[in-house]
Design a protein around this motif. Structure first.
Motif, short mmCIF file in Angstrom:
data_model
loop_
_atom_site.label_atom_id
_atom_site.label_comp_id
_atom_site.label_asym_id
_atom_site.label_seq_id
_atom_site.Cartn_x
_atom_site.Cartn_y
_atom_site.Cartn_z
N GLY A 1 0.79 -1.23 0.06
CA GLY A 1 -0.05 0.01 0.09
C GLY A 1 0.89 1.27 0.28
O GLY A 1 -0.03 2.65 -0.08
N ASP A 2 2.29 1.24 -0.02
CA ASP A 2 2.95 2.43 -0.18
C ASP A 2 3.71 2.39 -1.46
O ASP A 2 3.98 1.44 -2.05
CB ASP A 2 3.97 2.20 1.10
CG ASP A 2 3.57 2.28 2.46
OD1 ASP A 2 2.43 3.06 2.43
OD2 ASP A 2 4.06 1.92 3.35
N LEU A 3 4.19 3.72 -1.75
CA LEU A 3 4.94 3.72 -2.90
C LEU A 3 6.64 3.95 -2.22
O LEU A 3 6.63 4.68 -1.09
CB LEU A 3 5.06 4.99 -3.53
CG LEU A 3 5.82 5.05 -4.97
CD1 LEU A 3 5.41 4.20 -5.91
CD2 LEU A 3 5.72 6.63 -5.37
N VAL A 4 7.43 3.18 -2.53
CA VAL A 4 8.63 2.80 -1.71
C VAL A 4 10.03 3.64 -2.63
O VAL A 4 10.03 3.14 -3.78
CB VAL A 4 9.10 1.45 -1.36
CG1 VAL A 4 10.62 1.48 -0.67
CG2 VAL A 4 8.23 0.88 -0.53
N ILE A 5 10.67 4.43 -2.25
CA ILE A 5 11.31 5.28 -2.97
C ILE A 5 12.91 5.08 -2.14
O ILE A 5 13.07 5.62 -1.13
CB ILE A 5 11.34 6.78 -3.00
CG1 ILE A 5 9.82 7.06 -3.73
CG2 ILE A 5 12.05 7.61 -3.88
CD1 ILE A 5 9.28 8.30 -3.63
N PRO A 6 13.82 4.35 -2.91
CA PRO A 6 14.95 4.14 -2.21
C PRO A 6 15.73 5.61 -1.99
O PRO A 6 15.77 6.33 -2.78
CB PRO A 6 15.80 3.25 -3.14
CG PRO A 6 14.70 2.64 -3.91
CD PRO A 6 13.60 3.62 -4.15
N ALA A 7 16.66 5.59 -1.05
CA ALA A 7 17.18 6.93 -0.65
C ALA A 7 18.26 7.18 -1.61
O ALA A 7 18.52 8.46 -1.65
CB ALA A 7 18.21 6.66 0.68
N GLY A 8 19.15 6.20 -2.60
CA GLY A 8 19.77 6.88 -3.50
C GLY A 8 19.00 7.29 -4.81
O GLY A 8 19.68 7.77 -5.83
N THR A 9 17.70 7.35 -4.90
CA THR A 9 16.97 8.01 -6.12
C THR A 9 17.25 9.27 -6.25
O THR A 9 17.22 10.14 -5.45
CB THR A 9 15.36 7.70 -5.72
OG1 THR A 9 15.10 6.37 -5.55
CG2 THR A 9 14.72 8.19 -7.05
N ARG A 10 17.76 9.61 -7.65
CA ARG A 10 18.04 10.91 -7.96
C ARG A 10 16.80 11.69 -8.14
O ARG A 10 15.74 11.30 -8.44
CB ARG A 10 18.93 10.96 -9.08
CG ARG A 10 20.03 10.13 -9.35
CD ARG A 10 21.12 10.43 -8.45
NE ARG A 10 22.28 9.50 -8.41
CZ ARG A 10 23.24 9.56 -7.87
NH1 ARG A 10 23.56 10.81 -7.26
NH2 ARG A 10 24.23 8.62 -7.75
N HIS A 11 16.88 13.17 -8.03
CA HIS A 11 15.92 13.82 -8.01
C HIS A 11 15.26 14.00 -9.62
O HIS A 11 14.08 13.95 -9.67
CB HIS A 11 16.29 15.50 -7.88
CG HIS A 11 17.01 15.71 -6.63
ND1 HIS A 11 16.45 15.07 -5.19
CD2 HIS A 11 18.02 16.42 -6.24
CE1 HIS A 11 17.06 15.38 -4.40
NE2 HIS A 11 18.03 16.31 -4.75
N ALA A 12 15.98 13.64 -10.61
CA ALA A 12 15.68 13.95 -11.82
C ALA A 12 14.74 12.45 -12.17
O ALA A 12 13.71 12.50 -12.87
CB ALA A 12 16.82 13.58 -12.73
N ALA A 13 14.93 11.30 -11.13
CA ALA A 13 14.08 10.27 -11.61
C ALA A 13 12.69 10.31 -10.80
O ALA A 13 12.00 9.84 -11.33
CB ALA A 13 14.76 9.00 -10.68
#
Length: 279
Positions: free
Chosen positions: A67-79
């Motif tokens: 039920g969550d969207l998971v965003i890894p900490a290393g995700t770039r702003h552009a992504a």
């Protein structure tokens, strides 16, 4: 001016990264994109003896889970700007990321690094607070979650404990019409005021609540929950009440009074835009 000399550690595994974060909790800093840290080091505002390079250890795919969207900490702003899941479920997050710095900063900076930097005027702490995001942090002792609205404590001070790192961000997926707006004197400048809005249904199913987060008005993002209806008078009343409740700082860029008036204008527009998307 150049940074003072420092040692560089490049962990090869996630476990080594946690161990290095613990070992150098007092004399070191983690570096991911380095877009804010290196500038502060060159100005000698911070003087770490050790840099621990995150590298690709916190990278990963943005995905849905429980039920969550998971965003890894290393995700770039552009992504964040171009990812289809972010754009589908959280367009305000993609919009906020598009306002960060310039194209070079967005291609190098990471969501984890931005949050750990704990800039009270940063776009990401603001929008994540409106979206009820949670920051998952990790150490050798395990993991814990911190509500996004409580993550930034004060100027460049986060809720991270010594030895902890940001591992990922989780945002509950639900239909929530949203909007983000900010005002800066020039494109790429730090915003004078920014606002993120998410429209939520009341628990009884009747009525709607605007969850409003403001950045640039204090030492941390300010969050308000206010019942609203989609009429101009009601939206203006909500915006004026929220603006009256903040106490923005005076500095060389803007007066407190100007920031408060700007907050009213931005909140009014963002609530109206979000409500228009909820019909």
């Amino acid at each position: 001016m150049r940074a003072e000399p420092f040692d560089l550690i490049e962990p090869a595994t996630y476990g080594e990264l946690l161990a290095a974060a613990r070992q150098h909790a007092e004399d070191g800093k983690l570096i991911a994109g380095g877009q804010s840290l290196l500038a502060m080091m060159n100005l000698r505002l911070v003087r770490p003896a050790v840099l621990v390079a995150v590298g690709a250890l916190l990278d990963g795919e943005i995905h849905a889970d429980a039920g969550d969207l998971v965003i890894p900490a290393g995700t770039r702003h552009a992504a964040l700007i171009r990812d289809p899941l972010v754009r589908r479920h959280f367009p305000s997050l993609a919009d906020a990321a598009s306002h960060i710095g310039n194209i070079r900063v967005r291609n190098r900076g990471t969501i984890g690094g931005s949050l750990a930097h704990a800039d009270a005027t940063g776009e990401l702490p603001c929008v994540l607070a409106a979206l009820r995001g949670r920051i998952v942090v990790a150490s050798l002792d395990g993991e814990r979650e911190i509500a996004a609205e409580k993550f930034v404590i004060s100027w460049f001070t986060s809720a991270l404990e010594p030895g902890e790192i940001v591992r990922e961000v989780r945002i509950p997926i639900r239909r929530s019409p949203q909007a983000f707006a900010e005002f800066a004197r020039r494109t790429g400048d730090f915003a004078l005021v920014e606002v993120a809005v998410a429209i939520e249904r009341a628990q009884d199913g009747a009525g709607r609540t605007a969850r409003v987060a403001l950045g640039g008005v204090g030492e941390r993002p300010e969050v308000f929950d206010r019942d609203v209806t989609a009429t101009p008078d009601a939206v203006s009343e909500a915006a004026e009440a929220i603006a009256a409740a903040v106490d923005p700082p005076d500095d060389h860029r803007a007066t407190s009074a100007f920031r408060r008036e700007l907050a009213a204008v931005l909140v009014r527009g963002a609530i109206a835009k979000a409500l228009a998307g909820s019909t």
